[in-house]
Scaffold this motif. Structure first.
Motif, PDB file in Angstrom:
ATOM      1  N   THR A 178       2.209   2.085   3.729  1.00 30.92           N
ATOM      2  CA  THR A 178       1.992   2.094   2.279  1.00 30.92           C
ATOM      3  C   THR A 178       0.822   2.999   1.926  1.00 30.92           C
ATOM      4  O   THR A 178       0.899   3.829   1.002  1.00 30.92           O
ATOM      5  CB  THR A 178       1.734   0.664   1.775  1.00 30.92           C
ATOM      6  N   MET A 182       0.733   6.466  -0.362  1.00 32.73           N
ATOM      7  CA  MET A 182      -0.132   6.523  -1.545  1.00 32.73           C
ATOM      8  C   MET A 182      -0.960   7.799  -1.538  1.00 32.73           C
ATOM      9  O   MET A 182      -1.105   8.474  -2.563  1.00 32.73           O
ATOM     10  CB  MET A 182      -1.048   5.297  -1.576  1.00 32.73           C
ATOM     11  N   THR A 199       1.035  -5.005  -0.374  1.00 34.84           N
ATOM     12  CA  THR A 199       0.047  -4.925  -1.466  1.00 34.84           C
ATOM     13  C   THR A 199      -1.091  -5.913  -1.212  1.00 34.84           C
ATOM     14  O   THR A 199      -1.548  -6.589  -2.111  1.00 34.84           O
ATOM     15  CB  THR A 199       0.714  -5.192  -2.824  1.00 34.84           C
ATOM     16  N   ILE A 203      -5.242  -2.680   0.163  1.00 32.49           N
ATOM     17  CA  ILE A 203      -4.468  -1.669  -0.559  1.00 32.49           C
ATOM     18  C   ILE A 203      -4.817  -1.690  -2.039  1.00 32.49           C
ATOM     19  O   ILE A 203      -4.917  -0.636  -2.685  1.00 32.49           O
ATOM     20  CB  ILE A 203      -2.969  -1.891  -0.305  1.00 32.49           C
ATOM     21  N   MET A 204      -5.025  -2.880  -2.599  1.00 31.83           N
ATOM     22  CA  MET A 204      -5.482  -2.981  -3.993  1.00 31.83           C
ATOM     23  C   MET A 204      -6.824  -2.266  -4.175  1.00 31.83           C
ATOM     24  O   MET A 204      -7.041  -1.551  -5.171  1.00 31.83           O
ATOM     25  CB  MET A 204      -5.624  -4.451  -4.386  1.00 31.83           C
ATOM     26  N   ALA A 207      -6.339   1.474  -4.097  1.00 30.80           N
ATOM     27  CA  ALA A 207      -5.790   1.943  -5.374  1.00 30.80           C
ATOM     28  C   ALA A 207      -6.884   2.057  -6.431  1.00 30.80           C
ATOM     29  O   ALA A 207      -6.913   3.026  -7.204  1.00 30.80           O
ATOM     30  CB  ALA A 207      -4.686   0.999  -5.843  1.00 30.80           C
ATOM     31  N   SER A 218      -0.594   2.254  -9.465  1.00 24.86           N
ATOM     32  CA  SER A 218      -0.517   0.863  -9.891  1.00 24.86           C
ATOM     33  C   SER A 218       0.113   0.041  -8.771  1.00 24.86           C
ATOM     34  O   SER A 218       1.030   0.498  -8.095  1.00 24.86           O
ATOM     35  CB  SER A 218       0.300   0.716 -11.182  1.00 24.86           C
ATOM     36  N   CYS A 219      -0.405  -1.175  -8.572  1.00 25.62           N
ATOM     37  CA  CYS A 219       0.100  -2.077  -7.536  1.00 25.62           C
ATOM     38  C   CYS A 219       0.464  -3.414  -8.162  1.00 25.62           C
ATOM     39  O   CYS A 219      -0.305  -3.965  -8.950  1.00 25.62           O
ATOM     40  CB  CYS A 219      -0.962  -2.317  -6.459  1.00 25.62           C
ATOM     41  N   SER A 220       1.634  -3.923  -7.796  1.00 25.57           N
ATOM     42  CA  SER A 220       2.012  -5.283  -8.141  1.00 25.57           C
ATOM     43  C   SER A 220       2.623  -5.883  -6.887  1.00 25.57           C
ATOM     44  O   SER A 220       2.568  -5.271  -5.816  1.00 25.57           O
ATOM     45  CB  SER A 220       2.982  -5.304  -9.318  1.00 25.57           C
ATOM     46  N   VAL A 224       4.403  -0.412  -5.300  1.00 24.13           N
ATOM     47  CA  VAL A 224       3.307   0.520  -5.589  1.00 24.13           C
ATOM     48  C   VAL A 224       3.905   1.738  -6.285  1.00 24.13           C
ATOM     49  O   VAL A 224       4.913   2.291  -5.825  1.00 24.13           O
ATOM     50  CB  VAL A 224       2.562   0.957  -4.316  1.00 24.13           C
TER      51      VAL A 224
END
Length: 427
Positions: A178, A182, A199, A203-204, A207, A218-220, A224
């Motif tokens: 991931t 990114m 995520t 990783i948050m 970001a 944006s991450c949810s 991503v």
């Protein structure tokens, strides 16, 4: 920061001598999280201007290797204390140093080279030998973004004249995969969406850093999205998050010895599932006044643990919980649903006289029996830490060899344990 071959040999031969049976109590402070620092150092090299990262665990071997590899590949990196200033410089420049093969996070140089429209030959990546750790998702994703990938005996070659956004779905949520995409997608044209992404908190945090630098990420939950930019300015300042894995390890160390610990300037935000299990086992953990407190005075209960992507228990922690199971009367099981062959450390833990067996992707521990001092080898980072934990409660003296594996992820572990009352020498 150059390291001679003699220094490397000495590091590999380093041992830890531990006298068990001492209660561990007191206050400690955590270093920056290794698995947040490594990808954020690589991401900071997207920027045209130097970005300063604070609270970098600079003593960790993996961090030192990544810094040297990035520098030799042309990136600008300046060190002052525990802060790093990072920028693109003239990355990528030629072939990457062979030392890159010692760490898995060297894979992120592929995404960085693709982002900067360059060409790079990367030696095959390394890291802990914990079973099947494929990098096919990295390569698939980079190819979907338009990079040309070639695998040879010399390593992995990447070349790109500019990425194009794409929808990419992973068959499993890979952390470094991931992060790699990114980075690669940050300077691609158009939008990239990564489905079934990992995520987790690191990783948050990455970001957040990239967005401050000028990226759009944006991450949810498991998704991503990156809107590619024509340039990433950089020139910002950001602190690496505290090491949650360190926190769990020191909580377990104190709990196994019947002690009480305070972790200053830390919260339970990123370890809530770990804490839920610890409380069920009999470890009191709570947060108050900007610190985390834990007590291991109560009797420990046997447990069943399954690893899972965040917010579940991370695979990194299963060797730590396996050591804790030695203090819980009854049968505990630890099942790893990510790295199904991550049980090499079990043979080392057996040397302490405890009852632990592994088959398939599960370890079974019959706890409540006294352990005896032993000579054990750190087979990998977390497996080595589990041997240190066993030694802390074993009767007599234990010697842990190949300590360099442990020091890949724990900054000054011997000093921090001594601060809590452990008797440890590193001759």
């Amino acid at each position: 920061m150059a390291m001679t071959m003699e220094h490397q040999r000495t590091n590999q031969q380093k041992t830890m001598r531990i006298e068990g049976g001492r209660e561990l109590s007191g206050t400690i402070r955590l270093s920056g999280a290794k698995n947040a620092a490594l990808p954020m150092i690589a991401a900071a090299c997207l920027g045209e201007e130097p970005t300063i990262l604070d609270n970098v665990p600079i003593e960790l071997r993996d961090v030192q290797i990544l810094i040297r590899v990035l520098r030799e590949a042309g990136a600008y990196i300046a060190l002052e204390g525990s802060s790093l200033a990072c920028a693109r410089g003239d990355f990528p420049r030629g072939t990457v140093n062979r030392e890159a093969s010692e760490i898995r996070y060297s894979l992120l140089l592929l995404g960085l080279a693709a982002a900067h429209r360059g060409e790079l030959l990367l030696p095959m990546p390394g890291g802990c030998k914990i079973g099947d750790r494929k990098y096919d998702l990295h390569l698939m994703g980079l190819q979907r973004l338009g990079a040309r990938i070639e695998e040879t005996e010399a390593g992995i070659r990447v070349a790109s004249e500019g990425g194009v956004g794409a929808d990419i779905e992973f068959y499993l949520p890979t952390t470094s995969g991931t992060e790699n995409l990114m980075i690669a997608a940050a300077l691609a044209s158009g939008r990239t969406t990564i489905l079934n992404a990992n995520t987790r908190p690191e990783i948050m945090e990455m970001a957040k850093l990239m967005n401050l630098m000028g990226a759009k990420v944006s991450c949810s939950n498991r998704v991503v999205q990156i809107d590619g930019q024509s340039r990433i300015q950089g020139g910002v300042r950001y602190a690496i998050m505290p090491g949650w894995d360190e926190a769990v390890t020191y909580i377990v160390a104190s709990a196994m010895t019947g002690g009480e610990i305070c972790i200053a300037d830390f919260s339970l935000d990123f370890i809530r599932e770990d804490v839920r299990h610890l409380r069920e086992i009999g470890v009191d953990v709570f947060e108050w006044g900007g610190a985390v407190y834990a007590s291991g005075k109560k009797q420990k209960r046997a447990f069943d643990l399954f690893t899972a992507p965040y917010p579940g228990i991370n695979s990194d922690m299963q060797p730590i919980f396996a050591a804790l199971a030695f203090t819980a009367a009854g049968k505990s099981t630890i099942t790893d649903l990510r790295f199904t062959d991550r049980f090499r450390y079990v043979e080392e833990l057996k040397k302490f006289g405890g009852s632990i067996h592994a088959f398939g992707n599960t370890a079974i521990v019959e706890g409540g029996r006294p352990l005896q001092g032993a000579h054990a080898t750190a087979t990998d980072l977390r497996g080595g830490a589990s041997c240190v934990l066993a030694a802390l409660i074993a009767e007599g003296e234990s010697i842990i060899t190949n300590v360099s594996q442990i020091e890949r992820g724990y900054e000054n572990i011997a000093g921090k344990l001594r601060q809590l009352g452990a008797r440890i020498d590193t001759p």
